[in-house]
Design a protein around this motif. Structure first.
Motif, PDB file in Angstrom:
ATOM      1  N   ARG A 185     112.752 100.279  54.464  1.00  0.00           N
ATOM      2  CA  ARG A 185     111.807  99.197  54.738  1.00  0.00           C
ATOM      3  C   ARG A 185     112.624  97.949  55.011  1.00  0.00           C
ATOM      4  O   ARG A 185     113.488  97.591  54.235  1.00  0.00           O
ATOM      5  N   GLU A 375     107.716  93.652  59.886  1.00  0.00           N
ATOM      6  CA  GLU A 375     108.305  94.571  58.946  1.00  0.00           C
ATOM      7  C   GLU A 375     108.509  95.878  59.685  1.00  0.00           C
ATOM      8  O   GLU A 375     107.591  96.350  60.371  1.00  0.00           O
ATOM      9  N   SER A 377     109.481  99.738  59.203  1.00  0.00           N
ATOM     10  CA  SER A 377     109.650 100.740  58.150  1.00  0.00           C
ATOM     11  C   SER A 377     109.783 102.116  58.741  1.00  0.00           C
ATOM     12  O   SER A 377     109.156 102.444  59.742  1.00  0.00           O
ATOM     13  N   ASN A 379     108.839 105.419  57.229  1.00  0.00           N
ATOM     14  CA  ASN A 379     108.230 106.096  56.090  1.00  0.00           C
ATOM     15  C   ASN A 379     108.233 107.591  56.376  1.00  0.00           C
ATOM     16  O   ASN A 379     107.380 108.096  57.091  1.00  0.00           O
TER      17      ASN A 379
ATOM     18  N   ASP B 227      99.645 101.664  53.791  1.00  0.00           N
ATOM     19  CA  ASP B 227     100.486 102.338  54.775  1.00  0.00           C
ATOM     20  C   ASP B 227     100.186 101.848  56.193  1.00  0.00           C
ATOM     21  O   ASP B 227     101.054 101.889  57.056  1.00  0.00           O
ATOM     22  N   TRP B 230     100.826  97.152  55.268  1.00  0.00           N
ATOM     23  CA  TRP B 230     101.865  96.448  54.536  1.00  0.00           C
ATOM     24  C   TRP B 230     103.273  96.975  54.759  1.00  0.00           C
ATOM     25  O   TRP B 230     104.202  96.545  54.090  1.00  0.00           O
ATOM     26  N   GLY B 231     103.423  97.939  55.600  1.00  0.00           N
ATOM     27  CA  GLY B 231     104.774  98.440  55.805  1.00  0.00           C
ATOM     28  C   GLY B 231     105.163  99.571  54.889  1.00  0.00           C
ATOM     29  O   GLY B 231     106.321  99.950  54.839  1.00  0.00           O
ATOM     30  N   TYR B 233     103.295 102.716  51.807  1.00  0.00           N
ATOM     31  CA  TYR B 233     102.143 103.031  50.947  1.00  0.00           C
ATOM     32  C   TYR B 233     102.277 102.445  49.549  1.00  0.00           C
ATOM     33  O   TYR B 233     101.308 102.406  48.809  1.00  0.00           O
TER      34      TYR B 233
END
Lengths: 451, 304
Positions: A185, A375, A377, A379, B227, B230-231, B233
């Motif tokens: 992140r 941001e 990320s 994931n 998720d 906010w970037g 979970y």
């Protein structure tokens, strides 16, 4: 030795300890800001306090080694406890089931016992009892046939739901740890019109390189009629090897995902203005040619009159207006004879320079550059987490609301088979008052039928 | 100077009216505790249902009003709406529970919590009823599911708190009964109004179970929302963290019950203490620790 270790690893006490420790550490994390810069911490804490907190890992507690170690230990504990309990559950669901004799000797505190004597024959009784307790899972008739034993089991399959719940927690934690290891992140600020492929990790501000380049084409904020922001919209292009792959608007709640990397709108702002509006006037035809050029210091700009170029040069002079230190320079020839005119009721000084027929007037207009904070990320293994979560919610429901109920019925002939003695033992997995009430009701109905 | 929220336009007047009904119902239930008159408890229940219906109508009015002024998210996001909705959920919870069990004695605790929440919403100066436009972070279809599931959980935990207190009263007093049998006739009558302790115990477990299932679902929905907004979970935001702590608290309760056979008084105490954690998670976090979930003025938050 090994069994002792096993006992410790799988104990509920350890689970309780781990859960409480994790909860307490998580609590500490909510009271100390996490992931700030060293500078920010040093303004909050004294240097000594900062070092202690840093050494304890409290400034990035959720990524600290002990937090992860505790989580891993919790997984081991869950697995060990589940494995230890599993054979017993398998036996309770699929058998071999304990006999009436064994159960009555065990004296389970949850058990209820009832004995009735009747003149009715065992064959007849079986049918009646079956109506109350369902299909028997097994029926045992002893050799001299004056003794029969029946076993009933309800909701036994739901004995597995706690295991599934525990497995789902393990699945979630594994997904989270994989993401922790392989995902990241980060954040970065992009100026409007600029591109970047470097982004900074949230946890330690270290820069990392992205596999593609992001360009911010446009940024705007839309407002409700009363001035409250309605949306923050960044137009973003993905560029790979100098080729624009795609362009998309991103907003809060509407990120953009490309190659497993998601770009979220996170903040916005503007840099200190560095471009000043210069009004260019053709002094011979004042009405015909007027133009504002936004210029920053140190760069040539074409005035579009006779192809004459100019540049602003920064001259630092203390105690002067910030707009002073700019000199208009043409074709490498400095023009220093500019005049400052103050307009009444206007604090802004008017600076005029002249070169041949071109007038340069500094206007109060500044060009500010917006940037968009995004941001970025990666994931990974998110689907693992979601699958775990869905299984968890469903299995919690089944574990909580389905009660495994077992009933043993023994029918034996007494007084030379003139009478039959019915003995019933019922054991619920969960000690519910409603279970015992239901049992009492069944027994009283049975008694009513027999008399 | 306290100026209560009583605007006809945005529906807050009707919430204030429902506060009067719920409070009247609370007084009724309180009198019932001392008189034991079934009649009074029935009247209190009817008053509570009337208050509940008024509140439902107020919700509809408020939602329509929000829609008319150009806000497409349901009015559930600020402190005022949140408190009002909390009262609403525990009222529903009690009404449902009352249909299944004979829990008249629980009424006074539930109506007390509900009227406290409604009064807080009406009179707390920082909880204004004016509907602010929704900030970008909250403009999501996840919002309604996230709030609904978590409020069901909060409501269930509130009910378990009430039941825990009833259990403690019941068991605490019945001990005295044996010792001073003759003296405490009055108290005996009060006790006889409470359901059997075994019934309360089972309902504590069941209500907490409902709460825990919904809490889990609510946290998961929140994670799914995060998720997409906010970037990631999970961000260890104070509210998120406290919801996890709440979850752990009740999970421990369930394990203590299943594996150690904890029941009775211990369980009642856990139900009471657990609710304190819930209250901190619900209100304390917002009021003490700033974070992504604060009920702050929209203009002061950067984006999220």
């Amino acid at each position: 030795m090994l069994s002792k270790l096993n006992k410790f690893i799988s104990s509920v006490k350890l689970a309780v300890f781990l859960f409480i420790t994790i909860a307490v550490l998580a609590m500490i994390g909510t009271f100390i800001n996490q992931g700030d810069t060293i500078k920010q911490y040093k303004t909050i804490f004294s240097p000594a306090a900062y070092h202690v907190l840093y050494w304890l890992g409290f400034l990035n507690i959720y990524d600290s080694w002990y937090f992860i170690a505790l989580t891993l230990l919790l997984i081991v504990n869950l697995i060990a406890a589940s494995i230890n309990m599993f054979p017993r559950t398998i036996k309770a669901v699929f058998g071999p089931y304990p006999s009436f004799q064994e159960v009555s000797e065990k004296k389970n505190p949850k058990a209820v016992y009832e004995a009735i004597e009747t003149k009715k024959k065992p064959e007849e009784l079986k049918e009646v009892i079956g109506k109350k307790f369902g299909e028997p899972l097994y029926e045992k008739i002893s050799e001299n046939s004056d003794k029969a034993e029946l076993y009933y089991s309800r909701n036994s399959i739901f004995r597995f739901s706690p295991y599934i719940a525990h497995i789902s927690v393990i699945i979630i934690i594994i997904g989270v740890l994989l993401n922790f290891k392989y995902g990241f992140r980060s954040y970065t600020n992009i100026k409007v019109g600029k591109k970047t492929n470097v982004t900074y990790l949230l946890k330690n501000n270290k820069p990392i390189k992205l596999p593609f380049t992001i360009r911010l084409d446009r940024y705007r904020t839309t407002y409700y009629s009363d001035g409250i922001p309605k949306a923050y919209i960044s137009t973003i292009s993905i560029i790979e090897e100098h080729i624009r792959i795609l362009t998309k608007n991103i907003e809060v709640n509407h990120p953009l995902t490309y190659k497993g990397i998601t770009i979220y709108q996170a903040s916005y702002g503007h840099y200190k203005p560095d471009k000043y509006g210069i009004l260019i006037v053709n002094l011979r035809h004042i009405k015909s040619f007027k133009k504002i050029i936004y210029a920053s210091a140190g760069k040539y700009y074409n005035s579009k009159i006779n192809n004459i170029k100019f540049m602003l040069i920064r001259v630092v002079r203390k105690g002067k207006m910030p707009y002073f230190p700019y000199i208009i320079k043409l074709n490498n020839k400095k023009i220093l004879n500019f005049r400052v005119i103050r307009v009444k009721n206007n604090n802004f000084p008017l600076i005029i320079a002249r070169y041949k027929n071109i007038g340069f007037i500094m206007t109060p207009q500044l060009k500010t550059y917006y940037y968009s904070g995004v941001e970025i990320s990666k994931n990974t293994y998110v689907s693992v987490v979601w699958i775990g979560c869905i299984i968890l919610v469903i299995s919690l429901f089944f574990s909580f609301f389905f009660n495994h109920e077992e009933t043993w019925v023994s029918l034996s002939g007494i007084n030379d088979a003139k009478k039959t003695k019915i003995e019933i033992i019922s054991i619920p997995k969960k000690k519910f008052n409603s279970f015992y009430k239901k049992f009492d009701k069944k027994i009283s109905e049975l008694k009513k039928y027999l008399h | 100077m306290i100026s209560p929220n009583i605007s006809v336009l945005d529906g807050s007047l009707y919430f204030t009216v429902s506060l009067l009904f719920v409070f009247a119902s609370f007084i009724g239930y309180f009198i019932f505790l001392f008189t034991g008159s079934k009649m009074i408890s029935k009247i209190s229940f009817v008053i509570l249902i009337a208050g509940f219906i008024i509140q439902t109508a107020a919700f509809v009015i408020r939602w329509i009003y929000a829609y008319k002024i150009g806000i497409d998210t349901p009015p559930l996001v600020d402190l005022y709406d949140s408190m009002v909705f909390f009262a609403y959920v525990i009222e529903i919870g009690y009404i449902i529970l009352r249909i299944f069990y004979d829990f008249d004695a629980l009424g006074f605790i539930i109506t007390f919590i509900a009227s406290a929440a409604l009064a807080f919403a009406t009179f707390y100066p920082l909880a204004t009823s004016a509907i602010e436009p929704t900030i970008p972070a909250l403009q999501s279809y996840w919002l309604i599911y996230h709030i609904m599931t978590l409020f069901v959980a909060y409501g269930a935990f509130a009910a378990s708190f009430g039941l825990g207190i009833l259990y403690l009263i019941k068991t605490g007093k019945s001990k005295n009964k044996d010792i001073e049998n003759t003296k405490q006739k009055k108290q005996n009558r009060f006790l006889s109004l409470l359901p059997e302790s075994a019934v309360i115990e089972e309902s504590i477990y069941k209500v907490i179970s409902v709460g825990l299932v919904f809490l889990t679902a609510g946290i998961v929905i929140g994670a799914a929302w995060a998720d997409s907004a906010w970037g990631g979970y999970w961000s260890w935001d104070p509210k998120e963290t406290w919801s996890l702590i709440t979850w752990i608290a009740y999970i421990l309760f369930i394990h203590a019950r299943f594996t150690k056979g904890w029941g009775g008084k211990k369980m009642a105490w856990i139900a009471v203490i657990g609710f304190a954690v819930v209250i901190f998670c619900y209100l304390g976090v917002d009021l003490i620790i700033p974070g992504l979930h604060s009920y702050a003025t929209p203009s002061s938050t950067p984006i999220l």
